[in-house]
Write an enzyme that holds these catalytic residues in place. Structure first.
Site, short mmCIF file in Angstrom:
data_model
loop_
_atom_site.label_atom_id
_atom_site.label_comp_id
_atom_site.label_asym_id
_atom_site.label_seq_id
_atom_site.Cartn_x
_atom_site.Cartn_y
_atom_site.Cartn_z
N ASN A 72 9.69 -24.28 25.92
CA ASN A 72 8.97 -24.93 24.83
C ASN A 72 9.45 -24.28 23.53
O ASN A 72 9.03 -23.18 23.20
CB ASN A 72 7.46 -24.74 25.02
CG ASN A 72 6.66 -25.34 23.88
OD1 ASN A 72 7.20 -26.06 23.03
ND2 ASN A 72 5.37 -25.06 23.85
N TRP A 73 10.38 -24.96 22.85
CA TRP A 73 10.96 -24.35 21.64
C TRP A 73 9.96 -24.34 20.48
O TRP A 73 10.16 -23.64 19.50
CB TRP A 73 12.21 -25.13 21.21
CG TRP A 73 13.39 -24.94 22.10
CD1 TRP A 73 13.44 -24.25 23.29
CD2 TRP A 73 14.72 -25.45 21.88
NE1 TRP A 73 14.71 -24.31 23.81
CE2 TRP A 73 15.51 -25.05 22.97
CE3 TRP A 73 15.30 -26.23 20.88
CZ2 TRP A 73 16.86 -25.38 23.07
CZ3 TRP A 73 16.64 -26.56 20.98
CH2 TRP A 73 17.42 -26.13 22.07
N LYS A 74 8.92 -25.15 20.56
CA LYS A 74 7.97 -25.30 19.45
C LYS A 74 8.74 -25.64 18.17
O LYS A 74 9.75 -26.33 18.25
CB LYS A 74 7.12 -24.02 19.30
CG LYS A 74 6.52 -23.57 20.63
CD LYS A 74 5.48 -22.51 20.47
CE LYS A 74 4.93 -22.15 21.85
NZ LYS A 74 3.84 -21.21 21.81
N HIS A 87 -0.81 -29.44 24.31
CA HIS A 87 -0.59 -27.99 24.13
C HIS A 87 -1.73 -27.43 23.28
O HIS A 87 -2.21 -28.10 22.37
CB HIS A 87 0.76 -27.75 23.46
CG HIS A 87 1.14 -26.30 23.48
ND1 HIS A 87 0.63 -25.41 22.56
CD2 HIS A 87 1.93 -25.59 24.31
CE1 HIS A 87 1.10 -24.20 22.84
NE2 HIS A 87 1.90 -24.28 23.90
N GLU A 143 -1.83 -25.44 20.93
CA GLU A 143 -1.58 -25.42 19.47
C GLU A 143 -1.88 -26.79 18.87
O GLU A 143 -2.39 -26.89 17.76
CB GLU A 143 -0.12 -24.99 19.20
CG GLU A 143 0.06 -23.50 19.44
CD GLU A 143 1.45 -23.10 19.89
OE1 GLU A 143 2.41 -23.89 19.75
OE2 GLU A 143 1.58 -21.96 20.39
N GLU A 173 -2.25 -22.68 30.63
CA GLU A 173 -1.85 -21.70 29.62
C GLU A 173 -3.08 -21.07 28.97
O GLU A 173 -3.68 -21.67 28.07
CB GLU A 173 -1.02 -22.37 28.52
CG GLU A 173 0.25 -23.03 29.02
CD GLU A 173 1.26 -23.18 27.89
OE1 GLU A 173 2.35 -22.62 28.01
OE2 GLU A 173 0.94 -23.84 26.88
N GLY A 218 2.02 -16.27 23.16
CA GLY A 218 2.66 -15.61 22.02
C GLY A 218 2.07 -14.24 21.70
O GLY A 218 2.34 -13.66 20.65
N SER A 272 3.28 -15.91 27.52
CA SER A 272 4.08 -14.68 27.54
C SER A 272 4.85 -14.46 28.85
O SER A 272 4.96 -13.34 29.34
CB SER A 272 3.21 -13.46 27.22
OG SER A 272 2.65 -13.60 25.92
N GLY A 275 7.49 -20.17 25.92
CA GLY A 275 7.74 -20.30 24.49
C GLY A 275 8.79 -19.30 24.04
O GLY A 275 10.00 -19.52 24.20
N GLY A 276 8.34 -18.17 23.50
CA GLY A 276 9.22 -17.17 22.89
C GLY A 276 10.48 -16.86 23.70
O GLY A 276 11.59 -16.89 23.15
P1 PGA Z 1 4.80 -18.02 24.90
O1 PGA Z 1 4.35 -19.54 24.70
O2 PGA Z 1 5.69 -17.98 26.10
O3 PGA Z 1 5.53 -17.66 23.62
O4 PGA Z 1 3.56 -17.22 25.10
C1 PGA Z 1 4.02 -20.35 25.78
C2 PGA Z 1 3.60 -21.73 25.31
O5 PGA Z 1 2.89 -21.81 24.30
O6 PGA Z 1 3.97 -22.74 25.92
#
Ligand code: PGA
Length: 253
Positions: A9-11, A97, A99, A169, A175, A215, A236-237
């Protein structure tokens, strides 16, 4: 065997050129995926076609949109419809998601509409659920995530819900560098599967991949993915660093 999925997930990160380079590096590693394994790149909308053409020749690599609108079409400036995604041959879309739930006010009912539109357009929703820290601390995370599933997914018939991917999640782990322990992940994944089994059947519940997100890193992916009810991750990250995401793909069961 259920599908095992490493989803990036590049966001809202990376320029077009950085995205292209990252994909070249990851695909250049030529990781051989088994039939039941899949790597998915959820990229920003302007990069969907580029990403699709990057993975075109690869088997078991797919592209996902990070969102779609909950209405079919119309006067919604700046939005992307499911029909548009379908016309670009996009096969997956991240839905709900945390966010987007938080910053864009997405509700369970709105997400049910998105899920329906995706399925009508042959797009697999990667449906996200997960509790905030306050809920985890109160110990009511099971009820919280079950409600998310019920209100956004349980109107679907059994034959359709089988085509969904779920991503659990916990918001407190996204994050933050704080991962759920393998016990916490396994416990709630197993619970989610049991809720689906109660509503539908064990057979249906056993077909649905449930990914863990929050994470996931190169050094913890193997341990998390080894849990019997964890079928990979939404990352994500660590998906923004080629060497890390390569390790995460390799950690799939
Ligand atoms: P993260 O993000 O791996 O940076 O914690 C995961 C996500 O939001 O899909």
């Amino acid at each position: 065997m259920r599908k095992q999925i490493a989803a990036a997930n590049w966001k809202m990160n990376l320029t077009y050129q950085q995205g292209e380079k990252l994909l070249d590096e990851i695909l250049g590693a030529e990781i051989e995926l088994a039939n039941h394994q899949l790597a998915i790149f959820a990229v920003p909308s302007p990069y969907l076609l580029m990403t699709r053409s990057e993975v075109e020749e690869e088997s078991n690599y797919e592209v996902a949109a990070q969102n779609c609108h909950h209405k079919k079409s119309g006067a919604f400036t700046g939005e992307v419809s499911v029909e548009m995604l379908h016309s670009m041959n996009i096969k997956y879309c991240v839905i709900g998601h945390s966010e987007r739930r938080e910053y864009n006010g997405e509700t369970n009912t709105m997400l049910a509409d998105k899920v329906n539109l995706c399925l009508e357009n042959f797009i697999t929703p990667i449906f996200c659920c997960g509790e905030p820290l306050s809920i985890r601390e109160a110990g009511t995370q099971n009820e919280f995530v079950a409600t998310q599933l019920k209100e956004s997914l349980f109107h679907l018939p059994a034959a359709t819900i089988k085509n969904i991917v779920i991503a659990y999640e916990p918001i407190w782990a996204i994050g933050t560098g704080k991962t759920a322990s393998t016990e916490q992940a396994q416990e709630i994944h197993q619970y989610l599967r049991s809720v689906i089994a109660d509503q539908y059947s064990e057979a249906v519940a056993n077909e649905i991949p449930i990914l863990y997100g929050g994470s996931v890193k190169a050094n913890n992916a193997k341990e998390i993915f080894a849990c019997p009810d964890v079928d990979g991750g939404l990352v994500g990250g660590a998906s923004l660093v080629a060497a890390d995401f390569i390790e995460i793909i390799k950690a799939l069961k």
